[in-house]
Motif scaffolding. Structure first.
Motif, PDB file in Angstrom:
ATOM      1  N   VAL A  48       7.013  -8.570   5.694  1.00 53.95           N
ATOM      2  CA  VAL A  48       7.328  -8.436   4.367  1.00 53.95           C
ATOM      3  C   VAL A  48       6.969  -7.318   3.698  1.00 53.95           C
ATOM      4  O   VAL A  48       5.807  -6.912   3.857  1.00 53.95           O
ATOM      5  N   PRO A  49       7.810  -6.257   3.088  1.00 51.71           N
ATOM      6  CA  PRO A  49       7.300  -5.126   2.680  1.00 51.71           C
ATOM      7  C   PRO A  49       6.445  -5.335   1.430  1.00 51.71           C
ATOM      8  O   PRO A  49       6.348  -6.350   0.543  1.00 51.71           O
ATOM      9  N   VAL A  50       5.468  -4.522   1.174  1.00 53.90           N
ATOM     10  CA  VAL A  50       4.500  -4.309  -0.100  1.00 53.90           C
ATOM     11  C   VAL A  50       5.165  -3.902  -1.178  1.00 53.90           C
ATOM     12  O   VAL A  50       6.002  -2.922  -1.090  1.00 53.90           O
ATOM     13  N   ASP A  51       4.045  -4.064  -2.225  1.00 54.88           N
ATOM     14  CA  ASP A  51       4.526  -3.263  -3.523  1.00 54.88           C
ATOM     15  C   ASP A  51       4.176  -1.866  -3.437  1.00 54.88           C
ATOM     16  O   ASP A  51       3.242  -1.575  -2.678  1.00 54.88           O
TER      17      ASP A  51
ATOM     18  N   TYR B 248       0.476  -1.206  -3.117  1.00 57.06           N
ATOM     19  CA  TYR B 248       0.322  -1.219  -1.753  1.00 57.06           C
ATOM     20  C   TYR B 248      -0.200  -2.663  -1.195  1.00 57.06           C
ATOM     21  O   TYR B 248      -0.539  -2.814  -0.141  1.00 57.06           O
ATOM     22  N   LYS B 249      -0.135  -3.757  -2.186  1.00 56.47           N
ATOM     23  CA  LYS B 249      -0.608  -4.696  -1.821  1.00 56.47           C
ATOM     24  C   LYS B 249       0.661  -5.864  -1.493  1.00 56.47           C
ATOM     25  O   LYS B 249       1.697  -5.505  -1.899  1.00 56.47           O
ATOM     26  N   ALA B 250      -0.005  -6.779  -0.577  1.00 56.55           N
ATOM     27  CA  ALA B 250       1.254  -7.663  -0.306  1.00 56.55           C
ATOM     28  C   ALA B 250       1.990  -8.390  -1.643  1.00 56.55           C
ATOM     29  O   ALA B 250       1.274  -8.682  -2.445  1.00 56.55           O
TER      30      ALA B 250
ATOM     31  N   VAL C 294      -6.709  -1.632   0.014  1.00 59.47           N
ATOM     32  CA  VAL C 294      -6.627  -2.567  -1.225  1.00 59.47           C
ATOM     33  C   VAL C 294      -6.609  -4.035  -0.660  1.00 59.47           C
ATOM     34  O   VAL C 294      -6.259  -4.250   0.553  1.00 59.47           O
ATOM     35  N   ILE C 295      -7.034  -5.097  -1.520  1.00 61.92           N
ATOM     36  CA  ILE C 295      -6.934  -6.410  -1.145  1.00 61.92           C
ATOM     37  C   ILE C 295      -5.877  -7.017  -1.671  1.00 61.92           C
ATOM     38  O   ILE C 295      -5.452  -6.947  -2.770  1.00 61.92           O
TER      39      ILE C 295
ATOM     40  N   GLY D 215      -2.944   3.551  -4.477  1.00 64.67           N
ATOM     41  CA  GLY D 215      -3.247   2.218  -4.834  1.00 64.67           C
ATOM     42  C   GLY D 215      -4.447   2.497  -5.522  1.00 64.67           C
ATOM     43  O   GLY D 215      -5.100   3.543  -6.169  1.00 64.67           O
ATOM     44  N   GLU D 216      -5.438   1.276  -5.638  1.00 63.20           N
ATOM     45  CA  GLU D 216      -6.761   1.295  -6.233  1.00 63.20           C
ATOM     46  C   GLU D 216      -7.758   0.657  -5.037  1.00 63.20           C
ATOM     47  O   GLU D 216      -7.951  -0.520  -4.850  1.00 63.20           O
TER      48      GLU D 216
END
Length: 504
Positions: free
Chosen positions: A159-162, A166-168, A195-196, A344-345
């Motif tokens: 499933v592509p991430v944001d 870069y999060k699911a 990133v979490i 990301g963060e």
């Protein structure tokens, strides 16, 4: 006496007649001089350095005390069970495991993940009759999940991430769950970007579908709880979330034990039972293996136990605070470096950044510049730093990855000083390019039908030719690899690594 014609004779001895111990150790130390340093805080990948005096010596002595103990049978060596129960119990307590949770000490994150996937596959088969299982995972999930799926016969559903965080994407993850789903995966954090994932929402969706949810906390599992204890805000990611059914946590990362040491944890014993392999259908001893390995030295278990016991709660809290300090300093410096863009963060010791083309009135924010990024990695290596290049993937930009440890706190300022100078030098170099004819040809190639000669020719063109050595500068090689289709890239890299590990 006539020689026995059936006896085999070695024309060339397999080994020397025997060498003095001092000579052997001298050669081993000499071989290490070509490796990247594992201590000192200048290698920002693969190594986790607590920066504490005496820790390596403690781990080595603990390993030596148990090197000859076989971890296969705790009935014969009961100390193995004691050490493992201590380690697993510590991980369970740290990660909020409920009463009845169980776990196993493993050789590393890959084995922990492999066992978690096996557990989910067999659980889905026995409880829901799933015979063609699927594994739902974000595109940033570790490659070990794809390895486990390949070994164990599951179909990965990626499933592509944001593309910004870069999060699911928890909504997309939930939509990907089907009656065939055996396991849903989240990362805390993902390796590539640090990133979490939104674990709470992913685990909740899995629970609603009565599907298991694994949290890959191989990197963050031993760091995030202590970051929280050090005063940082950390969103729940562990067994405090009811939908989380298993967690992997590496002790050889932010636990600072020697490699390899990891723990696979399960919410209850019924789940862990699916991890085990048992066989009594042969004339030898009854076999029960909790892990992929059978016979294994208890040395790695002992050294991990010793390191955890020595550092302790307050020690790990202080080390986590130092990782956070290094991260704060690095991120602040990167944000003020022109044309550097953090992805990301980052939240857990890992940082990824890309390099942008210089801004123009028509393009005020710039765009990722792969050639410049790869030249920067080479220039930093010339200056004694190893930053890990990561190529572009599915619309996600190429970047340089850094793993921060307590030992890097005193190195960040020097790195930030060298970075702009290296970037300025990289801008003066000719752009890395890929031959259009080769990339056009690559698009037509079937990796499964390439002959050894075909592969050798492409590798030689890429600069990875005969001898298995690496060129001094990797930018041209990595630029070409970035342009190749994924399966062809995998085939070429497989052949190249095979050329490194070969006889003759």
């Amino acid at each position: 006496m006539q020689p026995d014609p059936t006896a085999s004779a070695h024309e060339t001895p397999a080994l020397p007649a025997g060498r003095p111990a001092a000579e052997i150790l001298t050669e081993l130390k000499a071989l290490r001089t070509a490796d990247a340093p594992t201590r000192g805080g200048r290698t920002f990948a693969y190594v986790y350095d607590a920066g504490r005096q005496g820790l390596d010596e403690l781990a080595a002595e603990a390993y030596a005390a148990y090197a000859t103990v076989n971890g296969l049978d705790p009935m014969v060596f009961p100390s193995v069970a004691r050490l493992e129960n201590d380690l697993v119990g510590a991980a369970a307590a740290l990660l909020g495991a409920p009463p009845g949770a169980q776990g196993t000490f493993t050789s590393g994150g890959t084995e922990s993940i492999l066992l978690a996937v096996k557990t989910a596959r067999d659980h889905a088969r026995s409880t829901r009759g799933v015979t063609d299982p699927q594994l739902v995972l974000p595109s940033t999930a570790h490659a070990a999940f794809h390895k486990a799926a390949a070994y164990l016969g599951l179909e990965p559903v990626v499933v592509p991430v944001d593309p910004v965080t870069y999060k699911a994407n928890p909504t997309a993850m939930a939509a990907a769950i089907t009656p065939r789903t055996a396991l849903v995966v989240a990362s805390a954090p993902s390796y590539a970007h640090g990133v979490i994932d939104p674990v709470a929402r992913i685990a909740e969706a899995a629970a609603e579908h009565e599907v298991l949810c694994h949290v890959d906390a191989c990197i963050g599992g031993w760091l995030l709880p202590y970051l929280r204890r050090a005063g940082r805000t950390v969103e729940p990611f562990d067994f405090s979330l009811p939908g989380v059914t298993s967690i992997s946590v590496d002790l050889h990362k932010y636990g600072y034990a020697d490699k390899g040491a990891s723990v696979a944890l399960y919410r209850n014993a019924e789940l862990r039972r699916h991890q085990y392999f048992a066989h009594a259908g042969w004339p030898g001893y009854p076999v029960v293996n909790p892990t992929v390995q059978g016979t294994k030295s208890a040395g790695l278990l002992a050294q991990a136990w010793a390191v955890l016991q020595h550092i302790g709660e307050d020690g790990y809290t202080a080390l986590a605070a130092r990782v956070a300090e290094a991260s704060d300093h690095l991120l602040e410096g990167l944000r003020t470096t022109p044309d550097i863009h953090i992805l990301g963060e980052p939240e857990a010791g890992l940082v990824a950044f890309t390099v942008l083309t210089s801004a123009t009135p028509d393009r005020p924010s710039g765009t990722p510049d792969l050639s410049l990024l790869l030249h920067l990695a080479d220039e930093m290596r010339v200056r004694g730093w190893y930053l890990q290049p990561q190529l572009s993937f599915d619309g996600l930009p190429p970047n340089l990855h850094l793993t921060l440890t307590p030992a890097t706190v005193d190195r960040v300022e020097a790195l930030l000083t060298d970075l702009p100078e290296a970037l300025a030098t990289a801008r003066t170099l000719p752009p890395a390019t890929a031959d259009p004819a080769l990339t056009d040809l690559a698009a037509t190639l079937d990796p499964d039908t390439l002959t050894p000669e075909d592969v050798a020719g492409i590798l030689a063109f890429a600069g990875l030719g005969e001898g298995g050595g690496l060129p001094e500068r990797m930018a041209p090689v990595l630029f070409l690899l970035d342009a190749l289709p994924g399966r062809l890239k995998e085939r070429l890299l497989t052949e190249f690594v095979g050329s490194v590990f070969r006889l003759g």
